[in-house]
Enzyme design. Sequence first.
Site, short mmCIF file in Angstrom:
data_model
loop_
_atom_site.label_atom_id
_atom_site.label_comp_id
_atom_site.label_asym_id
_atom_site.label_seq_id
_atom_site.Cartn_x
_atom_site.Cartn_y
_atom_site.Cartn_z
N LEU A 122 0.83 -1.20 0.00
CA LEU A 122 0.00 0.00 0.00
C LEU A 122 0.86 1.25 0.00
O LEU A 122 0.69 2.13 -0.84
CB LEU A 122 -0.94 -0.01 1.21
N TYR A 123 1.78 1.35 0.93
CA TYR A 123 2.63 2.53 1.03
C TYR A 123 3.45 2.72 -0.25
O TYR A 123 3.50 3.81 -0.82
CB TYR A 123 3.56 2.40 2.24
N GLY A 124 4.10 1.65 -0.70
CA GLY A 124 4.93 1.74 -1.89
C GLY A 124 4.15 2.14 -3.13
O GLY A 124 4.64 2.90 -3.96
#
Length: 247
Positions: free
Chosen positions: A153-155
């Site tokens: 998600l973050y990436g």
Amino acid sequence: MELSGKVALVTGATSGIGRATADLLAARGAHVLLSGRDERRGAEAVAAIRAGGGEADFLPADLGDTDSAQDLARRAVQVGGKVDILVNNAGVFPFGPTASTTRADFDAAYAVNVQAPYFLVASLAPAMAERGDGAIVNVSTMVAGFGMAGMALYGSTKAAVALLTKAWAAEFGPHGVRVNAVAPGPVRTEGTAGMGEALDQLAAAAPAGRPAHPREVAQAIAYLAGPDAGFIHGTVLAVDGGRTATS
């Protein structure tokens, strides 16, 4: 004082990379508009810059939706008269398995990490282009460039930021607005304090072998925002201790 006369808006500026960036831009002569959620920390950051002879103001914003981003842009122009430098640093850092991600977590990550910078640029870059001068620096991450378990998600949000950096460089560069990004590796900040030894383990995989100090990333941001980077457009500068060079 290479940034004297410039007005810089830095999001997520009350701690970590954002705070270090605000301090450095102010030291180089910019009038810095610090944005963040915590008004107490914002007031402290502004007071510290002013005590050092710099010029700063705090603009509270949570950047959780489009309206917040557009309102921040409007208030920044009201207070500063213009915005010459935009640093899109504010972000949330959701880590964990894909199957454990909630819809609320997903929406929040894309709202702050992608939607907010998108609409800040949409609100502020056209005026920069009209003046024929401006600099935008986005903060991405090293895990936007390679896969890592728990970072989907973050990436993915930061990979979107990296692509936006290049698209905006193509869109606004011909009108004098330089758009670039930094992609930090592990950085020891208030936000990563909860990672404990995991932060050091992540950093150990890079040639530098240690987490960065926020000022080390801020120096790269300030370089891209300043006149010495006048011929740099659409670059994502890795500030990761060499991690992506060996991945």
